[in-house]
Design a protein around this motif. Structure first.
Motif, PDB file in Angstrom:
ATOM      1  N   THR B 187       0.813  -1.207   0.000  1.00 34.54           N
ATOM      2  CA  THR B 187       0.000   0.000   0.000  1.00 34.54           C
ATOM      3  C   THR B 187       0.850   1.261   0.000  1.00 34.54           C
ATOM      4  OG1 THR B 187      -0.173  -0.200   2.398  1.00 34.54           O
ATOM      5  CG2 THR B 187      -2.019  -1.006   1.103  1.00 34.54           C
ATOM      6  N   LYS B 188       2.064   1.175   0.519  1.00 34.90           N
ATOM      7  CA  LYS B 188       2.881   2.387   0.586  1.00 34.90           C
ATOM      8  C   LYS B 188       3.576   2.663  -0.746  1.00 34.90           C
ATOM      9  CE  LYS B 188       3.221   2.785   5.424  1.00 34.90           C
ATOM     10  NZ  LYS B 188       3.695   3.699   6.414  1.00 34.90           N
ATOM     11  N   SER B 189       3.980   1.618  -1.427  1.00 37.15           N
ATOM     12  CA  SER B 189       4.632   1.816  -2.724  1.00 37.15           C
ATOM     13  C   SER B 189       3.786   1.133  -3.795  1.00 37.15           C
ATOM     14  CB  SER B 189       6.046   1.236  -2.695  1.00 37.15           C
ATOM     15  OG  SER B 189       6.010  -0.115  -2.258  1.00 37.15           O
ATOM     16  N   TRP B 190       2.489   1.436  -3.747  1.00 31.70           N
ATOM     17  CA  TRP B 190       1.559   0.713  -4.607  1.00 31.70           C
ATOM     18  C   TRP B 190       1.762   1.017  -6.083  1.00 31.70           C
ATOM     19  CZ3 TRP B 190      -1.817   3.604  -7.550  1.00 31.70           C
ATOM     20  CH2 TRP B 190      -2.079   4.913  -7.140  1.00 31.70           C
ATOM     21  N   GLN B 191       2.212   2.239  -6.395  1.00 29.85           N
ATOM     22  CA  GLN B 191       2.401   2.572  -7.813  1.00 29.85           C
ATOM     23  C   GLN B 191       3.444   1.640  -8.438  1.00 29.85           C
ATOM     24  OE1 GLN B 191       2.500   4.853  -5.311  1.00 29.85           O
ATOM     25  NE2 GLN B 191       1.465   6.748  -5.897  1.00 29.85           N
ATOM     26  N   ASP B 192       4.518   1.416  -7.700  1.00 25.58           N
ATOM     27  CA  ASP B 192       5.581   0.546  -8.187  1.00 25.58           C
ATOM     28  C   ASP B 192       5.076  -0.886  -8.324  1.00 25.58           C
ATOM     29  OD1 ASP B 192       8.345   0.141  -8.843  1.00 25.58           O
ATOM     30  OD2 ASP B 192       8.524  -0.914  -6.942  1.00 25.58           O
ATOM     31  N   SER B 215      -9.126  -1.847 -10.374  1.00 34.79           N
ATOM     32  CA  SER B 215     -10.053  -1.649  -9.253  1.00 34.79           C
ATOM     33  C   SER B 215     -10.185  -0.191  -8.826  1.00 34.79           C
ATOM     34  CB  SER B 215      -9.631  -2.505  -8.056  1.00 34.79           C
ATOM     35  OG  SER B 215      -8.414  -2.057  -7.514  1.00 34.79           O
ATOM     36  N   PHE B 216      -9.217   0.643  -9.180  1.00 34.64           N
ATOM     37  CA  PHE B 216      -9.408   2.089  -8.989  1.00 34.64           C
ATOM     38  C   PHE B 216      -8.563   2.854  -9.995  1.00 34.64           C
ATOM     39  CE2 PHE B 216      -6.001   1.031  -5.966  1.00 34.64           C
ATOM     40  CZ  PHE B 216      -5.089   2.067  -6.112  1.00 34.64           C
ATOM     41  N   ASP B 217      -8.909   4.115 -10.170  1.00 34.57           N
ATOM     42  CA  ASP B 217      -8.332   4.866 -11.278  1.00 34.57           C
ATOM     43  C   ASP B 217      -6.826   5.075 -11.168  1.00 34.57           C
ATOM     44  OD1 ASP B 217     -10.660   5.040 -12.666  1.00 34.57           O
ATOM     45  OD2 ASP B 217     -11.186   7.052 -11.977  1.00 34.57           O
ATOM     46  N   GLY B 218      -6.309   5.174  -9.954  1.00 35.68           N
ATOM     47  CA  GLY B 218      -4.859   5.339  -9.788  1.00 35.68           C
ATOM     48  C   GLY B 218      -4.122   4.201 -10.480  1.00 35.68           C
ATOM     49  N   GLN B 219      -4.654   2.994 -10.348  1.00 36.27           N
ATOM     50  CA  GLN B 219      -4.052   1.840 -11.026  1.00 36.27           C
ATOM     51  C   GLN B 219      -4.203   1.990 -12.543  1.00 36.27           C
ATOM     52  OE1 GLN B 219      -6.466  -1.278  -9.313  1.00 36.27           O
ATOM     53  NE2 GLN B 219      -4.947  -1.741  -7.723  1.00 36.27           N
ATOM     54  N   ALA B 220      -5.395   2.421 -12.968  1.00 35.52           N
ATOM     55  CA  ALA B 220      -5.666   2.519 -14.403  1.00 35.52           C
ATOM     56  C   ALA B 220      -4.723   3.508 -15.086  1.00 35.52           C
ATOM     57  CB  ALA B 220      -7.125   2.930 -14.628  1.00 35.52           C
ATOM     58  N   LEU B 221      -4.402   4.591 -14.391  1.00 36.21           N
ATOM     59  CA  LEU B 221      -3.497   5.585 -14.990  1.00 36.21           C
ATOM     60  C   LEU B 221      -2.117   4.980 -15.241  1.00 36.21           C
ATOM     61  CD1 LEU B 221      -4.415   8.756 -12.871  1.00 36.21           C
ATOM     62  CD2 LEU B 221      -5.194   8.159 -15.166  1.00 36.21           C
ATOM     63  N   ILE B 222      -1.658   4.172 -14.307  1.00 33.27           N
ATOM     64  CA  ILE B 222      -0.352   3.513 -14.467  1.00 33.27           C
ATOM     65  C   ILE B 222      -0.413   2.517 -15.625  1.00 33.27           C
ATOM     66  CG2 ILE B 222       1.278   1.933 -13.349  1.00 33.27           C
ATOM     67  CD1 ILE B 222       0.407   3.311 -10.665  1.00 33.27           C
TER      68      ILE B 222
END
Lengths: 315, 314
Positions: B187-192, B215-222
């Motif tokens: 959860t802390k370095s979820w983008q990576d 499951s959420f847009d932050g993931q979709a952007l990556i």
């Protein structure tokens, strides 16, 4: 004792007292009994972890795995409780997990000669992976046995029981580190390993013991964390890493300057939590707390740099 | 002397802070993890709306740490705030704190957190409805056939529900196959974590999938960035997620992006509604039961794609 010596030995402690008085004067409700007990409860988790890290530092080793080992122990406890294993057994398993991680660190450092800076980072990564493996990333959450939750949430009169546990652990750690032959041997090992070895001290055993105590402290903290939050998550102790190190470094600036010591770590943890609590009561926004913590770490490292360098670079 | 002056100045500042707080309704706002954009939007809007009412607000960020969140709630209770609004909190874990707030007479409204017997209510979209809309839209955009990749997040209740509802939709449409799925663990370095996991899946299944669900847009952007780096063009893959936000809307409009649709949660509206409800209940003395009969105040979310994205772009 010269004024310079007094400032060196008690300067941070006196600064803590000034901070305490400042918060009493200006932070609404800071001095209320309920809030002071609240501060002591919050300091419990951090200080127990810091005691463990302190033992490692006294032996001139670093343990950068304690936060992840704490999370792993918590997950083990949560897993067992959620599968309806009796909670005392779950506690034993959680403590055993911490001890095992400490022993592993000790083995890596003393037998395989892997520098603690690196070996404990490796253990941290393994612990993190195991915690995710057990949980699948999903926290164990439940309304668990009230007898177990009492360890984290219970009170005797107005006093949270966890404060009493912490004071007991503090007393044991203080006596062990300063009043016993084992404690003196660990200190001697940390100050000059070669001299200690030549004088007949089992320096390997001292380092293993110090790192194992750090693991045990992580396991103990996990018990209280899980009981307090009625849940166990794979990174639930992650935030304690920086704060635990900061508390110990801050502790190295007082009582026995440039040396890790249990009393100093306890006061260091108290200052950090008091500051965190006081900033909330003063109405400070969230980012101020991170900035203040960073300043404390930089200041304390600057003061206690010599011992830290010895621990970090004794490769 | 300089140190003494600095101390006096700090004391003066603290005094001014305390004096400034006197009298006004004092609202504590705590977000569980403000590095997530949605939580930052939620907490910041609550703070801004409360300040419009002349309230004193204090926004805290728990950095995704359970014990920090508990401590912050305890501290606000000890401070004696007049009310608390919590973004993405966790009712079971913080049951003791919620109970303590209730016993101290501090009303608590949560946002996208789940219900608790000790809080007034939870302001939330209906995750099940949103998840089914997103899943059905994704399959519809693929004519209900082909292969998909899934990016899940199990440790968040809302995101987990979205994943499970999507599984149900997929089960009812067996002509759409799941080629692979990655579950975000850290959860802390979820983008990576998302980038590494989805890069591997996209490489492994290159050319064989027509849709991706996140499951959420932050993931979709990556994921969108990874797809673009892979040389894919808009229309090659349908990328659908949930949450909403200006960056996602811009990408739905962007002819180079794979972002196809999202279900936009009106976090700003939810935050504003929370403040309004807090005012009506804690300041105006209205009965909670008359305003919100149950434990939830559901806020409708809107599916946004190329046909209506202009209405959402600012």
């Amino acid at each position: 004792m010269t004024l310079k010596k007094i400032v060196e030995t008690y300067g941070t402690f006196l600064a803590g007292i000034v901070l305490f008085l400042f918060l009493i004067a200006f932070a609404p409700n800071f001095a209320s009994t309920a809030n002071l007990l609240n501060v002591l409860k919050q300091v419990s988790f951090l200080s127990i972890l810091a005691f463990g890290f302190t033992f490692a530092l006294i032996s001139s080793e670093l343990d950068l795995s304690f936060a992840n080992v704490c999370s792993l122990s918590a997950v083990v406890i949560g897993f067992l409780i959620s599968t309806e294993v009796a909670w005392p057994l779950a506690i034993v398993a959680g403590l055993a997990t911490g001890i095992a991680a400490g022993l592993l660190n000790g083995f890596l450092v003393t037998v395989l000669k892997v520098p603690s800076l690196i070996s404990t980072l490796g253990t941290a990564s393994v612990a993190n992976g195991l915690a995710f493996m057990i949980t699948g990333g999903v926290a164990f959450v439940g309304r668990w046995d009230p007898d177990f939750l009492y360890l984290g949430r219970g009170k005797i009169g107005p006093v949270p029981v966890i404060i009493l546990f912490t004071l007991a652990i503090f007393a044991v750690a203080l006596v062990l580190s300063t009043q016993t032959r084992t404690g003196v041997h660990i200190q001697a090992t940390g100050e000059n390993e070669e001299a200690a070895r030549r004088s007949g001290i089992n320096t390997r055993g001292c380092k293993v013991l110090a790192l194992t105590l750090s693991g045990l402290a992580a396991g103990l903290t996990a018990v209280f964390l899980v009981a307090n939050l009625s849940s166990a998550a794979p990174q639930m102790a992650g935030d304690f890493m920086l704060n635990g190190i900061a508390a110990t470094l801050l502790g190295m600036t007082m009582f026995t300057p440039a040396k890790a010591n249990i009393l100093g770590s306890f006061v260091g943890a108290l200052i950090i939590v008091m500051l965190s609590n006081g900033l909330v009561l003063l109405g400070a926004q969230y980012y101020i707390q991170d900035i203040m913590l960073g300043i404390i770490i930089i200041a304390s490292v600057a003061v206690s740099a010599s011992v830290l360098k010895r621990a970090a670079f004794a490769l | 002397m300089k140190k003494f002056n600095a101390l006096i100045a700090a004391a003066g500042l603290a005094g001014a802070l305390a004096a400034g707080q006197a009298g006004a309704f004092e609202l504590g706002v705590v977000a569980f993890q403000m590095s997530a954009e949605t939580q930052a939007r939620c907490a910041n809007t609550v703070g801004a709306e409360a300040e419009k009412l002349g309230w004193t607000t204090q926004v805290l960020n728990s950095n995704g740490a359970l014990e920090t969140h508990a401590s912050q709630l305890d501290n606000l209770i000890q401070k004696g705030v007049d009310g608390m609004i919590l973004c993405m909190s966790k009712p079971v874990q913080f049951d003791a704190q919620f109970l303590a707030a209730k016993e101290a007479g501090i009303p608590v409204i949560t946002i996208s957190s789940g219900a608790s017997p000790h809080t007034l209510f939870d302001v939330t979209p209906n995750e099940y409805v949103m998840a089914s809309e997103a899943a059905v839209y994704l399959l519809g955009s693929m004519n209900f056939e082909g292969n998909v990749l899934l990016q899940k997040f199990e440790s968040n209740t809302g995101a987990r529900i979205r994943g499970e509802v999507t599984d149900v939709v997929l089960k009812e449409n067996p002509q759409v196959k799941v080629l692979g799925e990655h579950s975000m663990a850290r959860t802390k370095s979820w983008q990576d974590d998302v980038r590494n996991g989805m890069s591997a899946l996209i490489l492994q299944n290159a050319g064989n999938f027509q849709g991706i669900w996140a499951s959420f847009d932050g993931q979709a952007l990556i994921i969108d960035d990874i797809l673009r780096e892979s040389g894919l063009k808009k229309g090659d893959v349908s990328l659908v997620s949930i949450d909403g936000g200006q960056e996602v809307f811009a990408r739905i409009k962007d002819p180079e992006s794979m972002m196809t649709a999202t279900v936009a949660i009106p976090f700003e509206d939810m935050a504003a509604k929370s403040v309004d409800m807090m005012k009506q209940i804690a300041v105006d003395g209205k009965d909670k039961a008359d305003l919100v009969p149950g434990p939830y105040l559901f806020i409708p979310a809107t599916l946004v794609d190329k046909t209506n994205v202009d209405q959402f772009l600012k």
